[in-house]
Scaffold this active site. Sequence first.
Site, PDB file in Angstrom:
ATOM      1  N   ARG A   1     -19.779  16.155  -0.955  1.00  0.00           N
ATOM      2  CA  ARG A   1     -20.113  15.086  -0.008  1.00  0.00           C
ATOM      3  C   ARG A   1     -20.123  15.649   1.402  1.00  0.00           C
ATOM      4  NH1 ARG A   1     -15.774  10.505  -1.921  1.00  0.00           N
ATOM      5  NH2 ARG A   1     -17.356   8.923  -1.908  1.00  0.00           N
TER       6      ARG A   1
ATOM      7  N   ALA B   1     -17.959  -0.430  -5.264  1.00  0.00           N
ATOM      8  CA  ALA B   1     -17.280  -1.201  -4.220  1.00  0.00           C
ATOM      9  C   ALA B   1     -17.872  -2.608  -4.138  1.00  0.00           C
ATOM     10  CB  ALA B   1     -17.405  -0.491  -2.878  1.00  0.00           C
TER      11      ALA B   1
ATOM     12  N   GLU C   1       0.854  -1.202   0.000  1.00  0.00           N
ATOM     13  CA  GLU C   1       0.000   0.000   0.000  1.00  0.00           C
ATOM     14  C   GLU C   1       0.887   1.249   0.000  1.00  0.00           C
ATOM     15  OE1 GLU C   1      -3.324   1.126  -0.117  1.00  0.00           O
ATOM     16  OE2 GLU C   1      -2.331   3.054   0.170  1.00  0.00           O
TER      17      GLU C   1
HETATM   18  C1  LIG Z   1     -18.907   9.868  -4.521  1.00  0.00           C
HETATM   19  C2  LIG Z   1     -18.761   8.364  -4.559  1.00  0.00           C
HETATM   20  C3  LIG Z   1     -19.716   7.557  -3.954  1.00  0.00           C
HETATM   21  C4  LIG Z   1     -19.646   6.161  -4.045  1.00  0.00           C
HETATM   22  N1  LIG Z   1     -20.605   5.411  -3.462  1.00  0.00           N
HETATM   23  C5  LIG Z   1     -20.572   4.065  -3.586  1.00  0.00           C
HETATM   24  C6  LIG Z   1     -21.583   3.263  -2.988  1.00  0.00           C
HETATM   25  O1  LIG Z   1     -22.503   3.773  -2.363  1.00  0.00           O
HETATM   26  N2  LIG Z   1     -21.504   1.906  -3.151  1.00  0.00           N
HETATM   27  C7  LIG Z   1     -20.481   1.315  -3.831  1.00  0.00           C
HETATM   28  O2  LIG Z   1     -20.470   0.070  -3.945  1.00  0.00           O
HETATM   29  N3  LIG Z   1     -19.492   2.055  -4.397  1.00  0.00           N
HETATM   30  C8  LIG Z   1     -19.515   3.403  -4.290  1.00  0.00           C
HETATM   31  N4  LIG Z   1     -18.538   4.152  -4.847  1.00  0.00           N
HETATM   32  C9  LIG Z   1     -17.430   3.470  -5.546  1.00  0.00           C
HETATM   33  C10 LIG Z   1     -16.413   2.938  -4.536  1.00  0.00           C
HETATM   34  O3  LIG Z   1     -15.973   4.011  -3.735  1.00  0.00           O
HETATM   35  C11 LIG Z   1     -15.216   2.328  -5.261  1.00  0.00           C
HETATM   36  O4  LIG Z   1     -15.664   1.444  -6.265  1.00  0.00           O
HETATM   37  C12 LIG Z   1     -14.324   1.549  -4.284  1.00  0.00           C
HETATM   38  O5  LIG Z   1     -13.989   2.311  -3.164  1.00  0.00           O
HETATM   39  C13 LIG Z   1     -13.063   1.109  -5.026  1.00  0.00           C
HETATM   40  O6  LIG Z   1     -12.217   0.409  -4.159  1.00  0.00           O
HETATM   41  P1  LIG Z   1     -10.767   0.002  -4.658  1.00  0.00           P
HETATM   42  O7  LIG Z   1     -10.160  -0.747  -3.521  1.00  0.00           O
HETATM   43  O8  LIG Z   1     -10.817  -0.646  -6.005  1.00  0.00           O
HETATM   44  O9  LIG Z   1      -9.998   1.388  -4.895  1.00  0.00           O
HETATM   45  P2  LIG Z   1      -9.535   2.502  -3.842  1.00  0.00           P
HETATM   46  O10 LIG Z   1     -10.476   2.610  -2.715  1.00  0.00           O
HETATM   47  O11 LIG Z   1      -9.242   3.717  -4.647  1.00  0.00           O
HETATM   48  O12 LIG Z   1      -8.189   1.930  -3.233  1.00  0.00           O
HETATM   49  C14 LIG Z   1      -6.969   1.929  -3.951  1.00  0.00           C
HETATM   50  C15 LIG Z   1      -5.818   1.788  -2.964  1.00  0.00           C
HETATM   51  O13 LIG Z   1      -4.616   1.619  -3.705  1.00  0.00           O
HETATM   52  C16 LIG Z   1      -3.620   2.480  -3.182  1.00  0.00           C
HETATM   53  N5  LIG Z   1      -2.716   2.801  -4.311  1.00  0.00           N
HETATM   54  C17 LIG Z   1      -2.986   3.564  -5.394  1.00  0.00           C
HETATM   55  N6  LIG Z   1      -1.941   3.583  -6.233  1.00  0.00           N
HETATM   56  C18 LIG Z   1      -0.976   2.801  -5.668  1.00  0.00           C
HETATM   57  C19 LIG Z   1       0.332   2.413  -6.075  1.00  0.00           C
HETATM   58  N7  LIG Z   1       0.872   2.837  -7.247  1.00  0.00           N
HETATM   59  N8  LIG Z   1       1.053   1.593  -5.266  1.00  0.00           N
HETATM   60  C20 LIG Z   1       0.508   1.133  -4.079  1.00  0.00           C
HETATM   61  N9  LIG Z   1      -0.730   1.470  -3.650  1.00  0.00           N
HETATM   62  C21 LIG Z   1      -1.464   2.286  -4.450  1.00  0.00           C
HETATM   63  C22 LIG Z   1      -4.383   3.690  -2.660  1.00  0.00           C
HETATM   64  O14 LIG Z   1      -3.637   4.384  -1.684  1.00  0.00           O
HETATM   65  C23 LIG Z   1      -5.631   3.023  -2.087  1.00  0.00           C
HETATM   66  O15 LIG Z   1      -5.461   2.605  -0.754  1.00  0.00           O
HETATM   67  C24 LIG Z   1     -18.571   5.553  -4.760  1.00  0.00           C
HETATM   68  C25 LIG Z   1     -17.579   6.350  -5.349  1.00  0.00           C
HETATM   69  C26 LIG Z   1     -17.665   7.746  -5.251  1.00  0.00           C
HETATM   70  C27 LIG Z   1     -16.598   8.579  -5.914  1.00  0.00           C
END
Ligand SMILES: Cc1cc2nc3c(=O)[nH]c(=O)nc-3n(C[C@H](O)[C@H](O)[C@H](O)COP(=O)(O)OP(=O)(O)OC[C@H]3O[C@@H](n4cnc5c(N)ncnc54)[C@H](O)[C@@H]3O)c2cc1C
Length: 428
Positions: free
Chosen positions: A205, A329, A38
Amino acid sequence: MTAPTQKPFDVAVVGGGIAGVTLVIGLLHNRVPVTLYEAAPRFGEIGAGVAFGPNAVRAMKLIDPRIAEGFAKVATQNQWESKRDLWFDFRYGDGTHAEKHGGEVRDLIHPLYCPGGQAYTHRAHFLDEMVKLVPDGVAVFGKRLVDIEDKGGEEGVLLKFADGSTARHSAVIGCDGIKSRTREIVLGKEHPAARAVYSGKYAYRGLIPMEKAAELLGDELARNGQLYMGQHGHVLTFAIEKGKTMNVVAFSSSETWDSDNWVVTTNKDKMMADFAGWSKSVESILTLMQKTDIWALFNHPPCETYYKGRVCIQGDAAHGSTPHQGSGAGMAIEDSYVLSNLVAAVEDASGIESAFEAFDAVRRERTQRLVKTSREAGQLYDFELPGVLDDVEKIRKNLDGRMGWIWYEDMQAELEKGKRLMSGRSSL
Ligand SMILES: Cc1cc2nc3c(=O)[nH]c(=O)nc-3n(C[C@H](O)[C@H](O)[C@H](O)COP(=O)(O)OP(=O)(O)OC[C@H]3O[C@@H](n4cnc5c(N)ncnc54)[C@H](O)[C@@H]3O)c2cc1C
């Protein structure tokens, strides 16, 4: 009795958001050695709400029942018993439309139900619960991935980090979010879908103490999910933290996004101007918002693969979506269930690519469909969807057909299909 043996290969997961953490729990549950890298100094989520449909909760249970138990501890539903199965009450939020349509009682357009339940939570509290299931030593912090060398065979992949260090593993799965570096590596930096594009929508938000919200809006609107629709914008609210807090997301539109930053600070006047002329309820909600940061909403153009060799992407790294169907998510958690089990079905490192290929085959169409339909949902709520616009009967019909395919997916059948594909017994 001897303990079940670990798989003779190891996997690197890059990124510790909802995708990365659920994937790690799934891999560990299946005896696959894993290290999570991370970039940040610790696990962390933003202070905002997130909604999960029944598909997401089922995926949690399938990965590891303890995820669903942790979620249950921090999950909140609509506060009224009679509204437990409601997704949102869709209402007119913009004054002009409410009047135009005769100003129905409380401006209700359509209640959309989600049999089986919709639940909401505070993101950071959910992540805290999941992190309890990741043993010490599995996660390494302060490691920003910059490049990957994929040698395949015995050598596997070499991860290169911004601090100059490297790590070797049998394979790597990028869960590094919508600005994914791993995606660029899989697709190629110049690929037209390598980076996310602006969706035309941005959002404010906020979190509002429930007592204050109920005072101004009344109990029904404050304590149960609402989506106020209007021309070029919409506002949604739902209860989190067992009903102590009302989560707000207020969406507006712009042709382009000109800043390099996706989150910018603005002032209350700009926010109020975006919703000038909206209804009393919307005005009350915005008045109570403390923070006025704007989040630009980007999404990924569809790509033709989620993997290359021993490098795979999942979650927002693969299918970064707008939030208009509240399912990004949830899809990431589904990915984690399918991918962790496909990888666990492999005997040795030489089979990992076939697991990635099967994952791509069973998950890409569904998850890219989310990105497309979610963008359309944003237009629907903002009276912009071609062929529907502000025609209330068409809006109701469109809403009724919009969410079922997301909520009632059979993920176990997807996994079985993937396994059959891996063993060459079926083509899709
Ligand atoms: C306004 C808003 C509301 C939302 N509401 C909902 C909802 O109600 N229900 C729902 O299901 N989804 C919702 N979503 C979508 C949801 O937030 C995302 O789909 C979900 O959080 C994605 O998770 P993730 O782990 O793929 O990515 P992220 O949460 O972006 O996590 C990525 C991680 O990777 C790390 N990282 C990035 N680059 C690197 C790198 N090069 N090397 C090492 N680490 C790195 C970051 O630090 C982070 O910890 C919403 C999104 C938004 C913008």
